[in-house]
Design a protein around this motif. Structure first.
Motif, PDB file in Angstrom:
ATOM      1  N   HIS A  63       0.827  -1.199   0.000  1.00 12.65           N
ATOM      2  CA  HIS A  63       0.000   0.000   0.000  1.00 12.65           C
ATOM      3  C   HIS A  63       0.870   1.262   0.000  1.00 12.65           C
ATOM      4  O   HIS A  63       0.545   2.234  -0.695  1.00 12.65           O
ATOM      5  CB  HIS A  63      -0.944   0.010   1.197  1.00 12.65           C
ATOM      6  N   VAL A  64       1.939   1.254   0.766  1.00 10.28           N
ATOM      7  CA  VAL A  64       2.867   2.388   0.794  1.00 10.28           C
ATOM      8  C   VAL A  64       3.435   2.627  -0.603  1.00 10.28           C
ATOM      9  O   VAL A  64       3.463   3.752  -1.105  1.00 10.28           O
ATOM     10  CB  VAL A  64       3.999   2.154   1.823  1.00 10.28           C
ATOM     11  N   ALA A  65       3.880   1.552  -1.254  1.00  8.18           N
ATOM     12  CA  ALA A  65       4.501   1.685  -2.578  1.00  8.18           C
ATOM     13  C   ALA A  65       3.525   2.220  -3.618  1.00  8.18           C
ATOM     14  O   ALA A  65       3.926   2.965  -4.514  1.00  8.18           O
ATOM     15  CB  ALA A  65       5.071   0.338  -3.028  1.00  8.18           C
ATOM     16  N   SER A  66       2.255   1.880  -3.504  1.00 12.50           N
ATOM     17  CA  SER A  66       1.294   2.348  -4.502  1.00 12.50           C
ATOM     18  C   SER A  66       0.660   3.684  -4.132  1.00 12.50           C
ATOM     19  O   SER A  66      -0.034   4.273  -4.954  1.00 12.50           O
ATOM     20  CB  SER A  66       0.203   1.293  -4.730  1.00 12.50           C
ATOM     21  N   SER A  67       0.900   4.185  -2.926  1.00 11.33           N
ATOM     22  CA  SER A  67       0.225   5.393  -2.462  1.00 11.33           C
ATOM     23  C   SER A  67       1.128   6.607  -2.280  1.00 11.33           C
ATOM     24  O   SER A  67       0.652   7.739  -2.341  1.00 11.33           O
ATOM     25  CB  SER A  67      -0.468   5.133  -1.121  1.00 11.33           C
ATOM     26  N   LEU A  68       2.408   6.383  -2.016  1.00 15.02           N
ATOM     27  CA  LEU A  68       3.292   7.488  -1.654  1.00 15.02           C
ATOM     28  C   LEU A  68       4.363   7.722  -2.711  1.00 15.02           C
ATOM     29  O   LEU A  68       4.756   6.804  -3.421  1.00 15.02           O
ATOM     30  CB  LEU A  68       3.963   7.212  -0.308  1.00 15.02           C
ATOM     31  N   ALA A  69       4.829   8.969  -2.778  1.00  8.14           N
ATOM     32  CA  ALA A  69       5.855   9.341  -3.752  1.00  8.14           C
ATOM     33  C   ALA A  69       6.809  10.339  -3.117  1.00  8.14           C
ATOM     34  O   ALA A  69       6.535  10.910  -2.047  1.00  8.14           O
ATOM     35  CB  ALA A  69       5.213   9.937  -4.997  1.00  8.14           C
ATOM     36  N   SER A  70       7.900  10.568  -3.794  1.00  6.30           N
ATOM     37  CA  SER A  70       8.894  11.531  -3.335  1.00  6.30           C
ATOM     38  C   SER A  70       8.248  12.885  -3.068  1.00  6.30           C
ATOM     39  O   SER A  70       7.382  13.324  -3.817  1.00  6.30           O
ATOM     40  CB  SER A  70       9.981  11.670  -4.401  1.00  6.30           C
ATOM     41  N   SER A  71       8.638  13.508  -1.988  1.00  2.48           N
ATOM     42  CA  SER A  71       8.209  14.830  -1.518  1.00  2.48           C
ATOM     43  C   SER A  71       6.823  14.842  -0.875  1.00  2.48           C
ATOM     44  O   SER A  71       6.334  15.899  -0.491  1.00  2.48           O
ATOM     45  CB  SER A  71       8.303  15.900  -2.622  1.00  2.48           C
ATOM     46  N   ASP A  72       6.172  13.672  -0.709  1.00  4.26           N
ATOM     47  CA  ASP A  72       4.898  13.626   0.008  1.00  4.26           C
ATOM     48  C   ASP A  72       5.129  13.870   1.497  1.00  4.26           C
ATOM     49  O   ASP A  72       6.085  13.340   2.077  1.00  4.26           O
ATOM     50  CB  ASP A  72       4.219  12.258  -0.140  1.00  4.26           C
ATOM     51  N   PRO A  73       4.236  14.646   2.140  1.00  2.00           N
ATOM     52  CA  PRO A  73       4.303  14.774   3.596  1.00  2.00           C
ATOM     53  C   PRO A  73       3.682  13.533   4.239  1.00  2.00           C
ATOM     54  O   PRO A  73       2.594  13.104   3.836  1.00  2.00           O
ATOM     55  CB  PRO A  73       3.466  16.025   3.881  1.00  2.00           C
ATOM     56  N   VAL A  74       4.380  12.924   5.210  1.00  2.00           N
ATOM     57  CA  VAL A  74       3.899  11.679   5.798  1.00  2.00           C
ATOM     58  C   VAL A  74       4.008  11.682   7.318  1.00  2.00           C
ATOM     59  O   VAL A  74       4.797  12.433   7.901  1.00  2.00           O
ATOM     60  CB  VAL A  74       4.671  10.447   5.256  1.00  2.00           C
ATOM     61  N   VAL A  75       3.204  10.812   7.917  1.00  2.00           N
ATOM     62  CA  VAL A  75       3.300  10.480   9.333  1.00  2.00           C
ATOM     63  C   VAL A  75       3.581   8.985   9.391  1.00  2.00           C
ATOM     64  O   VAL A  75       2.893   8.192   8.743  1.00  2.00           O
ATOM     65  CB  VAL A  75       1.991  10.793  10.090  1.00  2.00           C
ATOM     66  N   VAL A  76       4.617   8.598  10.135  1.00  2.00           N
ATOM     67  CA  VAL A  76       5.022   7.193  10.247  1.00  2.00           C
ATOM     68  C   VAL A  76       5.049   6.813  11.720  1.00  2.00           C
ATOM     69  O   VAL A  76       5.602   7.554  12.549  1.00  2.00           O
ATOM     70  CB  VAL A  76       6.428   6.974   9.634  1.00  2.00           C
ATOM     71  N   HIS A  77       4.454   5.680  12.035  1.00  2.00           N
ATOM     72  CA  HIS A  77       4.512   5.150  13.398  1.00  2.00           C
ATOM     73  C   HIS A  77       5.056   3.728  13.325  1.00  2.00           C
ATOM     74  O   HIS A  77       4.661   2.960  12.441  1.00  2.00           O
ATOM     75  CB  HIS A  77       3.120   5.141  14.041  1.00  2.00           C
ATOM     76  N   GLY A  78       5.982   3.389  14.210  1.00  2.00           N
ATOM     77  CA  GLY A  78       6.526   2.040  14.188  1.00  2.00           C
ATOM     78  C   GLY A  78       7.570   1.809  15.258  1.00  2.00           C
ATOM     79  O   GLY A  78       7.714   2.594  16.197  1.00  2.00           O
TER      80      GLY A  78
END
Length: 133
Positions: A63-78
């Motif tokens: 899902h990450v690979a198909s949804s996100l691209a360079s320069s996108d603002p993101v929130v990551v938890h892990g």
């Protein structure tokens, strides 16, 4: 479990890569920059960015690979994971975040969630418009 949990907000700094492993698992990885911003003396001042490697496994990774691209603002938890090894007899350490949740940072825009149809369910039929003769 006594894992170190971490939440990062920042920007994707390059391409998201997806690797499909021979055992059927998948892993997506990307680098993200987190730049602290402070309000000082009437203006916003950016600090020094820190760079982090993020890995997302299996369904989340796809899902990450198909949804996100360079320069996108993101929130990551892990989980924060340390990798320790030796180089020239000296201990080396690198850290990465193994994501349990990843999403766009909605303080910078909007997004639309599209849920994939599970492979076991047939895709819904789409009614085709009638053709003029």
């Amino acid at each position: 479990m006594n894992d170190t949990r971490i939440t990062l907000t920042g920007w994707i700094g390059g391409d998201v890569t997806l690797r499909e492993l021979t055992d059927g698992r998948a892993v997506a990885s990307f680098r993200m920059a987190c730049t602290p911003t402070r309000y000082r003396d009437g203006e916003w001042v950016k600090g020094t960015p820190t760079w982090h490697t993020v890995k997302a496994w299996n369904r989340l990774g796809r899902h990450v690979a198909s949804s996100l691209a360079s320069s996108d603002p993101v929130v990551v938890h892990g989980r924060l994971v340390a990798d320790v090894w030796e180089r020239d007899g000296k201990p080396q350490t690198s850290f990465e975040v193994v994501a349990s949740a990843v999403g766009h940072d909605l303080s910078f825009g909007t997004t639309v969630l599209t849920r994939p149809v599970p492979a076991s369910e047939p895709a819904p039929e789409v009614e085709q418009p009638a053709r003029a003769a």
